[in-house]
Design a protein around this motif. Structure first.
Motif, PDB file in Angstrom:
ATOM      1  N   THR A 414     -52.463 -54.546  85.869  1.00  0.00           N
ATOM      2  CA  THR A 414     -50.902 -54.651  85.790  1.00  0.00           C
ATOM      3  C   THR A 414     -50.453 -55.922  86.089  1.00  0.00           C
ATOM      4  OG1 THR A 414     -50.926 -52.138  86.202  1.00  0.00           O
ATOM      5  CG2 THR A 414     -49.109 -53.409  86.599  1.00  0.00           C
ATOM      6  N   SER A 415     -51.196 -56.368  87.180  1.00  0.00           N
ATOM      7  CA  SER A 415     -50.628 -57.750  87.726  1.00  0.00           C
ATOM      8  C   SER A 415     -50.744 -58.802  86.769  1.00  0.00           C
ATOM      9  CB  SER A 415     -51.415 -58.159  89.164  1.00  0.00           C
ATOM     10  OG  SER A 415     -52.857 -58.009  88.757  1.00  0.00           O
ATOM     11  N   ARG A 416     -51.974 -58.711  85.779  1.00  0.00           N
ATOM     12  CA  ARG A 416     -51.939 -59.788  84.970  1.00  0.00           C
ATOM     13  C   ARG A 416     -51.075 -59.707  84.114  1.00  0.00           C
ATOM     14  NH1 ARG A 416     -53.624 -64.885  83.821  1.00  0.00           N
ATOM     15  NH2 ARG A 416     -54.864 -64.951  81.709  1.00  0.00           N
ATOM     16  N   VAL A 417     -50.702 -58.460  83.528  1.00  0.00           N
ATOM     17  CA  VAL A 417     -49.508 -58.346  82.455  1.00  0.00           C
ATOM     18  C   VAL A 417     -48.355 -58.928  82.938  1.00  0.00           C
ATOM     19  CG1 VAL A 417     -48.116 -56.714  81.266  1.00  0.00           C
ATOM     20  CG2 VAL A 417     -50.629 -56.273  81.563  1.00  0.00           C
ATOM     21  N   ASN A 418     -47.807 -58.536  84.177  1.00  0.00           N
ATOM     22  CA  ASN A 418     -46.330 -59.127  84.695  1.00  0.00           C
ATOM     23  C   ASN A 418     -46.777 -60.742  84.937  1.00  0.00           C
ATOM     24  OD1 ASN A 418     -45.235 -56.533  84.678  1.00  0.00           O
ATOM     25  ND2 ASN A 418     -46.265 -56.122  86.370  1.00  0.00           N
ATOM     26  N   ARG A 419     -47.883 -61.193  85.160  1.00  0.00           N
ATOM     27  CA  ARG A 419     -48.010 -62.637  85.491  1.00  0.00           C
ATOM     28  C   ARG A 419     -47.778 -63.579  84.224  1.00  0.00           C
ATOM     29  NH1 ARG A 419     -51.849 -62.303  88.675  1.00  0.00           N
ATOM     30  NH2 ARG A 419     -53.477 -63.106  87.041  1.00  0.00           N
ATOM     31  N   LEU A 420     -48.427 -63.030  83.007  1.00  0.00           N
ATOM     32  CA  LEU A 420     -48.422 -63.536  81.868  1.00  0.00           C
ATOM     33  C   LEU A 420     -47.046 -63.502  81.188  1.00  0.00           C
ATOM     34  CD1 LEU A 420     -51.755 -62.937  80.184  1.00  0.00           C
ATOM     35  CD2 LEU A 420     -50.843 -65.181  81.070  1.00  0.00           C
ATOM     36  N   GLY A 422     -44.051 -62.483  82.656  1.00  0.00           N
ATOM     37  CA  GLY A 422     -42.859 -62.706  83.521  1.00  0.00           C
ATOM     38  C   GLY A 422     -41.986 -61.460  83.732  1.00  0.00           C
ATOM     39  N   THR A 423     -42.902 -60.206  83.523  1.00  0.00           N
ATOM     40  CA  THR A 423     -42.226 -59.258  83.713  1.00  0.00           C
ATOM     41  C   THR A 423     -42.236 -58.111  85.026  1.00  0.00           C
ATOM     42  OG1 THR A 423     -43.944 -58.003  82.405  1.00  0.00           O
ATOM     43  CG2 THR A 423     -41.916 -58.863  81.088  1.00  0.00           C
ATOM     44  N   ASP A 424     -41.660 -57.130  85.136  1.00  0.00           N
ATOM     45  CA  ASP A 424     -42.117 -56.174  86.393  1.00  0.00           C
ATOM     46  C   ASP A 424     -42.056 -54.840  85.930  1.00  0.00           C
ATOM     47  OD1 ASP A 424     -42.258 -55.463  88.996  1.00  0.00           O
ATOM     48  OD2 ASP A 424     -40.312 -55.007  88.994  1.00  0.00           O
ATOM     49  N   LEU A 425     -43.279 -54.679  84.896  1.00  0.00           N
ATOM     50  CA  LEU A 425     -43.665 -53.447  84.334  1.00  0.00           C
ATOM     51  C   LEU A 425     -44.501 -52.794  85.181  1.00  0.00           C
ATOM     52  CD1 LEU A 425     -44.369 -54.575  80.352  1.00  0.00           C
ATOM     53  CD2 LEU A 425     -42.228 -53.606  81.508  1.00  0.00           C
ATOM     54  N   THR A 459     -58.206 -57.187  68.120  1.00  0.00           N
ATOM     55  CA  THR A 459     -57.814 -57.110  69.420  1.00  0.00           C
ATOM     56  C   THR A 459     -59.120 -56.782  70.253  1.00  0.00           C
ATOM     57  OG1 THR A 459     -55.592 -56.139  69.012  1.00  0.00           O
ATOM     58  CG2 THR A 459     -56.181 -55.971  71.377  1.00  0.00           C
ATOM     59  N   THR A 460     -59.637 -58.067  71.171  1.00  0.00           N
ATOM     60  CA  THR A 460     -60.858 -57.944  71.865  1.00  0.00           C
ATOM     61  C   THR A 460     -60.872 -58.281  73.292  1.00  0.00           C
ATOM     62  OG1 THR A 460     -61.337 -60.016  71.239  1.00  0.00           O
ATOM     63  CG2 THR A 460     -62.060 -58.295  69.644  1.00  0.00           C
ATOM     64  N   THR A 461     -59.602 -58.780  73.652  1.00  0.00           N
ATOM     65  CA  THR A 461     -59.513 -59.263  75.235  1.00  0.00           C
ATOM     66  C   THR A 461     -58.595 -58.719  75.836  1.00  0.00           C
ATOM     67  OG1 THR A 461     -58.475 -61.186  74.704  1.00  0.00           O
ATOM     68  CG2 THR A 461     -60.873 -61.467  74.577  1.00  0.00           C
ATOM     69  N   GLU A 462     -58.355 -58.819  77.147  1.00  0.00           N
ATOM     70  CA  GLU A 462     -57.097 -58.513  77.949  1.00  0.00           C
ATOM     71  C   GLU A 462     -55.900 -59.211  77.324  1.00  0.00           C
ATOM     72  OE1 GLU A 462     -55.799 -57.890  82.513  1.00  0.00           O
ATOM     73  OE2 GLU A 462     -57.184 -59.597  82.052  1.00  0.00           O
ATOM     74  N   THR A 463     -56.064 -60.437  77.183  1.00  0.00           N
ATOM     75  CA  THR A 463     -54.677 -61.017  76.700  1.00  0.00           C
ATOM     76  C   THR A 463     -54.205 -60.648  75.263  1.00  0.00           C
ATOM     77  OG1 THR A 463     -55.647 -63.302  77.715  1.00  0.00           O
ATOM     78  CG2 THR A 463     -53.926 -63.387  76.094  1.00  0.00           C
ATOM     79  N   ASP A 464     -54.989 -60.340  74.355  1.00  0.00           N
ATOM     80  CA  ASP A 464     -54.841 -59.766  73.147  1.00  0.00           C
ATOM     81  C   ASP A 464     -54.054 -58.275  73.361  1.00  0.00           C
ATOM     82  OD1 ASP A 464     -56.231 -61.588  71.726  1.00  0.00           O
ATOM     83  OD2 ASP A 464     -58.038 -60.282  71.496  1.00  0.00           O
ATOM     84  N   ILE A 465     -54.596 -57.423  74.376  1.00  0.00           N
ATOM     85  CA  ILE A 465     -53.798 -56.554  74.653  1.00  0.00           C
ATOM     86  C   ILE A 465     -52.327 -56.586  75.281  1.00  0.00           C
ATOM     87  CG2 ILE A 465     -53.953 -54.144  75.868  1.00  0.00           C
ATOM     88  CD1 ILE A 465     -56.982 -54.163  75.794  1.00  0.00           C
ATOM     89  N   ILE A 466     -52.280 -57.475  76.025  1.00  0.00           N
ATOM     90  CA  ILE A 466     -51.019 -57.965  76.767  1.00  0.00           C
ATOM     91  C   ILE A 466     -49.857 -58.435  75.694  1.00  0.00           C
ATOM     92  CG2 ILE A 466     -49.930 -59.569  78.382  1.00  0.00           C
ATOM     93  CD1 ILE A 466     -52.430 -59.486  79.899  1.00  0.00           C
ATOM     94  N   GLU A 468     -49.850 -57.119  72.638  1.00  0.00           N
ATOM     95  CA  GLU A 468     -49.464 -55.723  72.317  1.00  0.00           C
ATOM     96  C   GLU A 468     -48.131 -55.151  73.113  1.00  0.00           C
ATOM     97  OE1 GLU A 468     -50.335 -54.585  68.960  1.00  0.00           O
ATOM     98  OE2 GLU A 468     -51.007 -56.759  69.100  1.00  0.00           O
ATOM     99  N   ILE A 469     -48.576 -55.298  74.258  1.00  0.00           N
ATOM    100  CA  ILE A 469     -47.506 -54.814  75.376  1.00  0.00           C
ATOM    101  C   ILE A 469     -46.307 -55.550  75.300  1.00  0.00           C
ATOM    102  CG2 ILE A 469     -47.001 -54.676  77.682  1.00  0.00           C
ATOM    103  CD1 ILE A 469     -50.065 -54.264  78.181  1.00  0.00           C
ATOM    104  N   ALA A 470     -46.405 -57.192  74.882  1.00  0.00           N
ATOM    105  CA  ALA A 470     -45.118 -57.921  74.838  1.00  0.00           C
ATOM    106  C   ALA A 470     -44.405 -57.257  73.539  1.00  0.00           C
ATOM    107  CB  ALA A 470     -45.579 -59.173  74.732  1.00  0.00           C
ATOM    108  N   ARG A 471     -45.024 -57.030  72.359  1.00  0.00           N
ATOM    109  CA  ARG A 471     -44.521 -56.922  71.217  1.00  0.00           C
ATOM    110  C   ARG A 471     -43.677 -55.576  71.334  1.00  0.00           C
ATOM    111  NH1 ARG A 471     -46.247 -55.358  66.606  1.00  0.00           N
ATOM    112  NH2 ARG A 471     -48.366 -54.489  67.152  1.00  0.00           N
TER     113      ARG A 471
END
Length: 786
Positions: A414-420, A422-425, A459-466, A468-471
């Motif tokens: 979760t911290s990595r998602v928000n850091r990349l 710039g959100t507070d999900l 989609t293979t890495t954490e960044t790929d999944i992030i 998808e979250i952003a989309r």
């Protein structure tokens, strides 16, 4: 990728009132909508008519006169250019006053003397596909005069044309687009389970599949469909295929294409009677192995590049994932088919289709990656589409396994998602965005262990999944902000110096040019430069096979081009790299950064003035002009090598007239070229400032008879040293030659501006300066003119 709104609605209850809004959502999800087209509308006034008689136009070879009956028994004459008509055909007729889908209004027109009372329509003219090879032929059982919408069972629909990027294999299907769209809109999504009646049978005893090379095929699923009757597809299937850009062929081929477009699962059908023992073998091709494909072309395959499906005799009957073979093609006599649904290694299909030039809808999907878990669903869906024609799916299947890619869970923090982003999900929101698009989220402390669905091989890495979250969160909802960093960006000293050079030259009215660094083999000689240069082994063009050793050839061409277009006096500069032969012990070319200035219609003095401005601006140590060493390709009497502290840093002067003639340049042309690294290696950037005097200045004009071997800059430097602190400015304002001066001499006139910081200069002060200047010039052979 094209999709119909009615087709999307079979997977989720999308609203129909605002297609543009749906298109905006698709674009925001990364499936950019290139166009939205309403189909099945604007067909009022088009009715069914029957061809009564065909006659040649008396005055036009490519037009025939067609008499049609619209139901009232009275023949109506139409002028038509199509040639696929016969007496008795039923065709669509656009009556007078009809406004076609493209906006054209049908009116009574005279064509080469014959009246046309309407227009017979092709499928494209009706907006029902791209076929315009002839008039659309209708079912002869339809009553005459029936509106075309009723005759064809057309219902209004919306066609979206989407741009799908290579990293979205899931969106290469109607179901994939619907899944993404439904997730964003919060609508329930489901792929309907096919409703079919299977008949008992011994599938394993009738067919077999053997994967010889598991690195080629990860899974091969085969089923049998009996009771096949070849015929046209139902209208709704044919219409949907046509709308999506595919030509209907027959019910079996159309059902195969329909499933591919709907589920993103390419498949292939074999006439089971043509397969010995019903056996299939999957392997890599042998070098030179022949196969005749469905398009009737005999091809030779390559080992290690092409994959094949072979029969029991090991004869190739299909190119894996690209195209089937003609030997097992579905024909009018086919009654039983073997249906293949397989997962192929993406890069294998990409290589094979590219090198053979066989790009197809199937290969485009296989090379991006398909879903290996949907194969049986696709087979049952195809059987469901064929069921109305009497076809039945035999119970049971044969599935052979190869090497499928592993799908290991990915930790999404979760911290990595928000850091990349710039959100507070929070964690719950993240899972809520991923689950509707097929990602399985299992708790892992405060984070998630995410299993990627099989239809998302990209989609293979954490960044790929992030991503998808952003989309699905929505890029428009992410607030833009300037990222912070512990390191502050800054220009390097060399980058700052480059900026200064450009700013100074632009301020002098010189325009920057950017010629290519590639030259023709004779360009160096034409510019008066030595021939030794680096030659390219793979040039973009044969006439540009040499790397430049100087910036001069490119700038000379630019000046010549400007002059040939009646733009004289071009002033250009270039800051670029030159490439000399490798130095001793080195493998790579001697690459250096140079600055060059070319001034058409100007003499050497102008180039020296530019040098002086650059010199003063950069705060460099004093320079000398060495006329004893004349640079190649420059005027022997008006050019010099530039030295600072004895080091050669460049060249200045005029271009040799012979070089100008070789480039068809009719103007005198000044030239300056500096080695940037050598120039900046000397101390620079420090400037001595002095207070501005309150007292008036005085000008002193001195003209010296000077030998041609002495550069004007050398004499000017001697005058500066002699005058000292009283000198504010020194300018060469006249160069004069005449027979009275003698051969090898010219007159150089300088204006010295003098000013004292603490007083008004007297006549005695000016006389002292004059005497000092004359004395400084004498050692150079320069004498004051009387």
């Amino acid at each position: 990728m094209k999709v119909l709104l009615s087709w999307l609605r079979e997977f989720a209850p999308f609203p129909v009132d605002d297609p543009a809004a749906l298109g905006d959502v698709m674009s925001d999800l990364g499936m950019a909508v290139e166009s939205i087209e309403r189909i099945g509308e604007g067909l009022d006034g088009i009715i069914v008519a029957r061809v009564l008689e065909l006659r040649r136009h008396p005055d036009a070879d490519k037009i025939q006169l067609v008499d049609v009956d619209t139901g009232d028994g009275a023949p109506l004459q139409i002028c038509c250019g199509a040639t696929n008509l016969s007496v008795g055909d039923t065709v669509p007729l656009a009556t007078l006053g009809t406004v076609m889908p493209d906006g054209m209004e049908i009116a009574r027109r005279r064509m080469r003397g014959e009246w046309s009372n309407g227009m017979l329509c092709s499928g494209r003219e009706l907006g029902l596909g791209e076929d315009h090879s002839g008039i659309l032929l209708l079912d002869t059982a339809v009553p005459l005069g029936t509106p075309i919408v009723e005759a064809l069972g057309i219902t209004p629909d919306v066609l979206f044309d989407l741009e799908i990027n290579p990293n979205r294999p899931d969106a290469m299907s109607v179901a994939g687009v619907a899944r993404d769209l439904a997730a964003r809109l919060g609508l329930p999504f489901a792929i309907p389970d096919p409703t079919i009646e299977e008949i008992p049978g011994d599938v394993a005893g009738r067919i077999s599949v053997d994967i010889i090379d598991p690195d080629l095929c990860g899974r091969f699923h085969a089923r049998i469909i009996e009771g096949i009757t070849i015929g046209p597809s139902p209208r709704h299937i044919a219409d949907r295929l046509t709308a999506l850009g595919m030509r209907p062929i027959n019910n079996v081929v159309d059902a195969s294409n329909y499933v591919m477009l709907e589920l993103g699962a390419p498949n292939h059908t074999y006439d089971l009677a043509t397969l010995p023992d019903g056996a299939l073998r999957v392997r890599w091709a042998r070098d030179g192995e022949p196969i005749t494909t469905l398009d009737g072309v005999e091809r030779r395959l390559t080992a290690g590049r092409d994959g094949v499906i072979a029969d029991a005799t090991d004869t190739a009957v299909g190119i894996a994932g690209v195209m089937g073979g003609a030997a097992t093609e579905i024909s009018s006599s086919t009654t039983t088919v073997l249906l293949e649904c397989a997962w192929w290694q993406p890069m294998a299909i990409a290589r094979s289709s590219k090198f053979m030039g066989l790009r197809s809808e199937a290969s485009a999907r296989f090379e991006r990656g398909t879903d290996p878990e949907i194969l049986d669903l696709a087979a049952r869906r195809l059987a469901e589409l064929l069921a109305p024609s009497g076809a039945r799916l035999v119970a049971g299947a044969v599935t052979a396994e190869g090497s499928l890619p592993e799908r290991a869970p990915v930790l999404v923090r979760t911290s990595r998602v928000n850091r990349l982003l710039g959100t507070d999900l929070d964690a719950g929101t993240i899972a809520g965005l991923l689950r509707p698009i097929g990602f399985v989220c299992d708790p892992a402390g405060e984070d998630w262990s995410v299993t990627v669905p099989p239809f998302r091989p990209d989609t293979t890495t954490e960044t790929d999944i992030i991503e998808e979250i952003a989309r699905h969160h929505g890029y428009s909802r992410i607030v833009g902000r300037v990222p912070t960093s512990t390191q502050t960006g800054a220009l390097t000293p060399l980058q700052r110096d480059r900026r200064v050079l450009r700013q100074v030259l632009v301020g002098l009215g010189v325009h920057e040019a950017m010629p290519l660094p590639f030259l023709a083999p004779d360009d160096l000689a034409r510019a008066g430069l030595p021939a030794g240069a680096v030659t390219l082994t793979n040039p973009l063009a044969a006439e540009e096979s040499v790397l430049r050793t100087s910036l001069r050839p490119g700038l000379l061409r630019s000046v010549a081009y400007n002059e040939s277009h009646r733009t004289e006096g071009a002033s250009l500069f270039e800051l670029g790299r030159v490439f000399g032969p490798p130095l001793a012990g080195a493998e790579l070319p001697d690459e250096r950064e140079h600055l060059a200035v070319i001034l058409a219609g100007r003499d050497a003095t102008a180039a020296v003035e530019v040098l002086e401005v650059l010199h003063r601006t950069l705060g460099l140590p004093p320079f000398d002009l060495d006329q004893q060493q004349v640079p190649a390709g420059l005027h022997p009497g008006r050019s010099a090598v530039v030295r600072i502290a004895g080091d050669v840093v460049g060249e200045v002067g005029e271009v040799d007239p012979a070089v100008l003639d070789a480039h068809d340049i009719g103007e005198r042309t000044a030239w300056l070229q500096l080695d940037v690294a050598a120039l900046m290696a000397h101390p620079h950037g420090e400037h001595a400032y002095r207070a501005i005097s309150r007292y008036p200045s005085s000008d002193l004009d001195l003209a010296f008879e000077t030998p041609d071997t002495i550069a004007a800059a050398t004499l000017a430097d001697a005058l500066r040293r002699a005058v000292g602190g009283l000198l504010v400015d020194l300018a060469l304002f006249d160069v004069f030659r005449s027979a009275s001066l003698g051969e090898g001499s010219r007159s150089l006139a300088f204006r010295l501006r003098l000013q004292a910081p603490d007083r008004t200069l007297t006549d005695e002060d000016l006389a002292g300066v004059r005497a000092a200047a004359i004395a400084a010039a004498a050692p150079l052979g320069a004498t004051l003119r009387g």
